[in-house]
Design an enzyme around this catalytic site. Structure first.
Site, PDB file in Angstrom:
ATOM      1  N   GLY A   1       0.252  -4.101  -2.069  1.00  0.00           N
ATOM      2  CA  GLY A   1      -1.044  -3.460  -1.416  1.00  0.00           C
ATOM      3  C   GLY A   1      -2.076  -4.270  -1.668  1.00  0.00           C
ATOM      4  CB  CYS A   2      -5.360  -5.181   0.256  1.00  0.00           C
ATOM      5  SG  CYS A   2      -5.872  -3.343   0.421  1.00  0.00           S
TER       6      CYS A   2
END
Lengths: 321, 321, 321, 321
Positions: free
Chosen positions: C130-131
């Site tokens: 995920g970012c």
């Protein structure tokens, strides 16, 4: 592999040149001359380059470079070339206004590839067009090339804050510019001279007026330009004229549908839309003022001068979102 | 009707004071002292006032004014008051940091109405709190007032570009700040001193640390602050404590649901949200750094000192959208 | 030259993948599967690609592709792989959360190259991080790798509007988000699970809490993250630890001086700054949520899986200004 | 004290009306009718009003109100007034386009106070002008009033995202609009009809064309408009004409120096600048599309209809910075 130098390395156009040339497969970035930043790492000013280059700003030029880009304030290129000399083989691309108008006193070729590709290919010295001039010229020169500019042209264009340079001023202060908008230099912008010059070279009987209102937008990059004028033909005829004019263009495309800045920002492209209303043709053009409007076009000109593929090093990813 | 003067009239806080006082029914704006702008129309600098006031910046002060607001750079208020004197009746509100920490050497009262209303009402000299200090104090002082700050507090807040003052700098240049974000002065922001001072006045046994990271947001106005710390009670108990603390507050409200800047920008309000996670209480506060964080609160203090309704002249319309 | 496919082509991460893969010298973009856009030109949705590609969104997948990227909503990757099958040679990079937590039920490798390069190189299936997870993991995993996460970590990060996906919502409406700021999902963001998982793999005795407050910034791209925790060593010792951790990293750099979003937006880089205050170490990390936080990292993982140079196709020009 | 009602309360123009009327000394906000929000607190939608009002959206109208504002989508005002009736004394201000063109079928008066004050004062029904129509009319009607519109007028104007209404769309998504710019509805914007109507009422021999290109700016509020046309007189003569036209105007001012949005946003003002270039007069006008372009002007019309001071409740503080 050619050796390239940049004169005046701390500003926006120099920064973009550095970013492009560092990744250009045919270029070695030989020196970046900056009196104000000499001895500092390039990545201390252009901090996105951290981890990519160990280059240091130089206080000296290399007169043997194959190509030199002048990123100096307007008026300073003439002065710089008077004070410095380069080898016979050195090609020069000047990004200032100093040599954009053809004159007996110099041999710079106007670097708008869409209308001057052959001369650029043979040139030693290039005067790189202005940002507004590029956006407006690409919008209206296909008409001039067909002797179709018969009446006044009404032009409105907006540019981002990078158009005003790196120096701090009231209108580039965030609290002024954020969520703001204003116009300036209406009918009197300095780029009108080079645009008129280009028009008349293509359509010598042009006697009408280019009415141009420039505006300051609250964004960093990009120019959005609308231009309209009398046009007898149909929308389809207009498209044929423009598509023919740009059939060999590496970065200029006639497109359907709305054009907007995010389609071109951080690329070397210019997108053009054509719409006919009554007897008026509306041409909308968009480009990135620092790339197609400055440093990207400068590298495009370099590619042509050295016989590299025209789009080499310029296939840039738009941020788009 | 009282006569008011402003010292240092060209900056952000002075501008907001002018806008508020011009519309305040109990105040006549007697003079705006600015050495840099003397003799110029106020509306030439604060151009939104075009058509509303013929006031001219003055190169002289009126020592008989009923109230004087000092909008000077930090350190300059002490100097100014050393060099200038006012009448015995003149009340002073200082917006700098110079007098915010109580000391034997001065008699300024800390102007946070939510926790100091009575002293402010009786005061002659007010030290107006800092913008971050107001946002953070309103977030955590209800706990201190109940001796409930038992462990470290973790605070992160972001401010708009007006927080950096009108002077031009790299981080207030539009092309830097637009679509950007960064932190600065982590753990060492100068407002920590006045916040700690306020906490210890309410909870003398406070021995923990206020860990504060300030940030620069790419907006013009507003502070968004999150603070969390150990809290034994329930979310409902927290709400009771805060609602009691602010039941008489004119502009500070405990609210349900998300808080965000647009709820408060261009108003004198502070909104506070409380959420319990595990044994931590998260307090989020939002305010306009130039109003509740500076000039609005200064007028609120003036209202209290002169016995005007606390919200007079401060019922401002948010732009919201 | 490998054949690549993209599943779910109209969103942000697919768009960025398309932009990167079209210019990747070792990849042919074989198909882009989109049920909602099937038969439409890719450049009608990702309009910056006008003039660059004639690709059409496809309503069918090619099960023989060498690599397939899944750009589907969370939960839909599992479903998609249940309903569709690929050839034995097909490698898969999933950008959703579906396979990020190691489990007996699947054989996806967590695609964080800085800490998992060898396993990624040998992998057939990659779960792309995920970012927020990438920004936070790169900030704290060097400590975990040295068993130095001894106390709670306090993390505050802000993301751009692209972090919320292409769907329209109140908080992605321009009039809401412009010049606004807010926090959400405090202490409960879904990425905490994968970060904790990564920490515990490196430091199995980790028993403290990662306190994470995510925020919505009024910009389009980028994550700025601050994280601090107890650290006994000096700032220099911290730098040594981090520099060693990232000495082979292709895109992650420890840097001096302030970090900010414009240094990394539109690139695949992560920049990290280290500062010691008292007994706390503050780590600040910045990256582009769509590139190093999603599609850029996905291509980085593809490069490793196929033995291409790790940075191939990823030497992207930042817009910076 | 009059009783006011609002029909359609959740949108931008209703929100601004609520903010203004809540603070208007002569008005009691009697009801806010919203079918979609009935029974919800007004401050749950217009969240900046937290702590200021306990009003609840109503599912019913009060037909005895003294004044009713219609904030409905275009076409819906006619429908609403067919389906609902009000008392004989009830005055109505319609903010839609439905009644802006005079017709035998209705008795609405066009609510542009600068050119229609007397009729408005005597009116029972007001058609409130469009936002672009107000900006353009105030820019060119002084010429029409003196029979000086002899040739085509070239108009370019840009509006903020609130101009597009609260509904979500591609061009109001933050990631699209942020740092973007585009034009739309060139030469065909629906406000041209009411502007032409106003011009011809003042200069019946007007036969030229109003060429108008509207644009979408990446800001929330404000309209910036440039208009130029042939003008024989001097710049001074133009100023005399405009100053005379606006000598009694409460909110419209001819100003020296550059005009920009921050001078007027969050106020009911329109600022106008005049410049002569060759034989062309350039008129630049700026206003807030939601205030002078909608709700502020609606209250101005209400003030005139009820004999209140024209600027009552409308002396709003600009945010300016």
């Amino acid at each position: 592999m050619i050796e390239a130098g940049i004169i005046g390395g701390a500003g926006y156009t120099a920064g973009e040149l550095i970013r492009i040339l560092l990744r250009h497969p045919e270029v070695n970035l030989n020196f970046i001359y900056s009196t104000s930043q000499a001895e500092k790492p390039v990545s201390s000013i252009h901090q996105d380059l951290t981890g990519e280059t160990g280059l240091i700003f130089s206080g000296e030029i290399n007169p043997e470079a194959d190509v030199v880009f002048l990123c100096l304030g307007h008026g300073n290129s003439v002065k710089f070339l008077n004070d410095n000399s380069f080898s016979d083989k050195t090609k020069i691309v000047d990004l200032s206004t100093d040599y954009r108008i053809a004159a007996d006193s110099h041999s710079f070729v106007y670097g708008l590839p869409e209308f001057n590709r052959e001369k650029i290919s043979d040139a030693k010295f290039i005067a790189n067009p202005g940002c507004f001039a590029t956006a407006i010229s690409l919008a209206i020169l296909p008409l001039a090339a067909n002797d179709l500019l018969k009446e006044d042209v009404h032009i409105n264009a907006v540019t981002g804050a990078t158009g005003a340079g790196t120096s701090l001023s009231e209108t580039t202060h965030f609290t002024w510019r954020d969520n703001n908008y204003s116009s300036y230099k209406a009918f009197e912008h300095q780029h009108l001279e080079e645009i008129n010059h280009s028009v008349k070279k293509l359509q010598s009987d042009f006697r009408s007026t280019l009415n141009f209102i420039p505006n300051r937008g609250n964004f960093s990059r990009g120019i959005h330009c609308t231009a309209y004028t009398h046009f007898e033909g149909s929308q389809e005829e207009a498209k044929e004229i423009y598509q023919k004019a740009y059939e060999d263009a590496a970065f200029t495309f006639v497109t359907e549908g709305e054009v907007h800045l995010k389609q071109v920002v951080n690329t070397n492209k210019c997108l053009i839309r054509l719409q006919k209303f009554g007897n008026k043709l509306l041409i909308t053009s968009v480009l990135d003022n620092l790339l197609k409007g400055a440093s990207g076009q400068a590298v495009q000109n370099m590619n042509l001068m050295f016989g590299f593929p025209e789009n080499q090093g310029l296939q840039l990813k738009a941020s788009y979102f």
